[in-house]
Design a protein around this motif. Structure first.
Motif, PDB file in Angstrom:
ATOM      1  N   PRO A 135      21.721  60.821  70.008  1.00  0.00           N
ATOM      2  CA  PRO A 135      22.199  61.312  68.709  1.00  0.00           C
ATOM      3  C   PRO A 135      23.331  60.526  68.079  1.00  0.00           C
ATOM      4  O   PRO A 135      23.586  60.658  66.887  1.00  0.00           O
ATOM      5  CB  PRO A 135      22.664  62.732  69.040  1.00  0.00           C
ATOM      6  N   GLY A 136      24.056  59.728  68.850  1.00  0.00           N
ATOM      7  CA  GLY A 136      25.193  59.042  68.244  1.00  0.00           C
ATOM      8  C   GLY A 136      26.023  58.292  69.251  1.00  0.00           C
ATOM      9  O   GLY A 136      25.803  57.112  69.511  1.00  0.00           O
TER      10      GLY A 136
ATOM     11  N   PRO B 260      32.835  60.896  66.772  1.00  0.00           N
ATOM     12  CA  PRO B 260      34.166  61.415  66.428  1.00  0.00           C
ATOM     13  C   PRO B 260      34.259  61.882  64.972  1.00  0.00           C
ATOM     14  O   PRO B 260      35.178  62.614  64.620  1.00  0.00           O
ATOM     15  CB  PRO B 260      35.088  60.205  66.673  1.00  0.00           C
ATOM     16  N   ASN B 261      33.291  61.456  64.144  1.00  0.00           N
ATOM     17  CA  ASN B 261      33.311  61.836  62.728  1.00  0.00           C
ATOM     18  C   ASN B 261      32.519  63.106  62.427  1.00  0.00           C
ATOM     19  O   ASN B 261      32.301  63.442  61.262  1.00  0.00           O
ATOM     20  CB  ASN B 261      32.740  60.689  61.884  1.00  0.00           C
ATOM     21  N   GLN B 262      32.092  63.813  63.468  1.00  0.00           N
ATOM     22  CA  GLN B 262      31.266  64.996  63.252  1.00  0.00           C
ATOM     23  C   GLN B 262      31.975  66.021  62.357  1.00  0.00           C
ATOM     24  O   GLN B 262      33.152  66.322  62.539  1.00  0.00           O
ATOM     25  CB  GLN B 262      30.930  65.646  64.589  1.00  0.00           C
TER      26      GLN B 262
ATOM     27  N   ALA C 178      23.828  76.199  58.951  1.00  0.00           N
ATOM     28  CA  ALA C 178      24.839  75.229  59.376  1.00  0.00           C
ATOM     29  C   ALA C 178      24.372  73.829  59.005  1.00  0.00           C
ATOM     30  O   ALA C 178      23.195  73.507  59.148  1.00  0.00           O
ATOM     31  CB  ALA C 178      25.080  75.321  60.880  1.00  0.00           C
ATOM     32  N   ILE C 179      25.290  73.022  58.529  1.00  0.00           N
ATOM     33  CA  ILE C 179      25.015  71.611  58.260  1.00  0.00           C
ATOM     34  C   ILE C 179      25.936  70.792  59.156  1.00  0.00           C
ATOM     35  O   ILE C 179      27.166  70.929  59.093  1.00  0.00           O
ATOM     36  CB  ILE C 179      25.252  71.270  56.778  1.00  0.00           C
ATOM     37  N   ILE C 180      25.335  69.956  59.999  1.00  0.00           N
ATOM     38  CA  ILE C 180      26.086  69.196  60.998  1.00  0.00           C
ATOM     39  C   ILE C 180      25.947  67.712  60.675  1.00  0.00           C
ATOM     40  O   ILE C 180      24.861  67.146  60.791  1.00  0.00           O
ATOM     41  CB  ILE C 180      25.562  69.487  62.414  1.00  0.00           C
TER      42      ILE C 180
ATOM     43  N   ALA D 163      22.698  64.248  58.316  1.00  0.00           N
ATOM     44  CA  ALA D 163      22.981  65.597  58.798  1.00  0.00           C
ATOM     45  C   ALA D 163      21.753  66.255  59.405  1.00  0.00           C
ATOM     46  O   ALA D 163      20.613  65.914  59.091  1.00  0.00           O
ATOM     47  CB  ALA D 163      23.506  66.460  57.657  1.00  0.00           C
ATOM     48  N   VAL D 164      22.021  67.208  60.273  1.00  0.00           N
ATOM     49  CA  VAL D 164      21.008  68.114  60.807  1.00  0.00           C
ATOM     50  C   VAL D 164      21.336  69.494  60.259  1.00  0.00           C
ATOM     51  O   VAL D 164      22.496  69.937  60.306  1.00  0.00           O
ATOM     52  CB  VAL D 164      21.016  68.140  62.347  1.00  0.00           C
TER      53      VAL D 164
END
Length: 236
Positions: free
Chosen positions: A12-13, A198-200, A190-192, A222-223
């Protein structure tokens, strides 16, 4: 290790979510063909003499045509080099692998697909949102924000939990369709953004107010999670 083309999921990142097998393949890669959403630190895991080729593949941004990517995979595979095709998340979750696999097979090139953690699963978890619950969510569906008119919104609106990838730009359309087909205005959402980094950032609201809460904000990548399980975040 046999030299061939490896279609690898980067997760994911953050580089910390890379699988052990993916890490080993990157450490021995001779050619790296990577997407734009890959964590830059992953590029430091390959040997210094590895050829790195950025092919983009990020929504709304310039990217290399799929046919050219296919040709690159075949070209370097035929040179008997170890090729790593690095994709965000999991290669088989909206990873556009079929075309690349078909090209490799047609050229007689060996390949292997290496799973990665999809943001569809990781983003809710890292935001403290379980996708399943014995009371609130006995199933969930995952879809993308592309070609929304092709979806069965009546069926989707009856599901307890929805996960949408690449849907931030079409948030208004998604909300409109769900409300149109019976989702309650009070349904949590929810928008993630930039999950697993670290920028989540996370925005929480309801279908009735999420557009107002996020108006004028940059939400991609975003998810989006929609359903009662979003409400569990405050307990977790």
């Amino acid at each position: 290790m046999t030299k061939k083309a490896y279609l690898v999921g980067a997760g994911p990142g953050d580089v910390e979510y890379l699988t052990v097998k993916a890490y080993r393949l990157l450490a021995s890669a001779e050619v790296l063909i990577y997407d734009a959403l890959v964590d830059a630190e992953l590029l430091d895991l390959v040997p210094g003499n590895c050829l790195k080729i950025n092919v983009g593949k990020r929504g709304g941004k310039p990217s290399t045509p799929q046919g050219e990517i296919n040709s690159l995979l075949v070209k370097y595979c035929r040179k008997n080099q170890q090729v790593v095709r690095l994709k965000s998340g999991d290669p088989f979750i909206f990873g556009r692998c079929l075309s690349e696999i078909e090209a490799l097979k047609a050229a007689g090139c060996e390949f292997e697909v290496i799973p990665g953690i999809s943001s569809a699963l990781a983003a809710p978890l890292l935001a403290g949102i379980p996708l399943t619950d014995t009371v609130l969510s006995r199933c969930f569906a995952v879809f993308t924000g592309h070609e929304l008119d092709a979806l069965n919104w009546e069926a989707l609106s009856r599901l307890e939990t929805l996960v949408i990838l690449m849907g931030a730009k079409n948030l208004e359309h998604i909300v409109h369709q769900l409300l149109r087909y019976g989702k309650l205005h009070s349904t949590p959402i929810a928008i993630i953004r930039w999950t697993g980094t670290p920028n989540q950032e996370i925005w929480i609201g309801e279908l009735s107010n999420i557009l107002t809460k996020t108006q004028g904000l940059s939400l991609s990548p975003a998810v989006i999670v929609i359903g009662g399980v979003v409400g569990l975040r405050k307990f977790l």
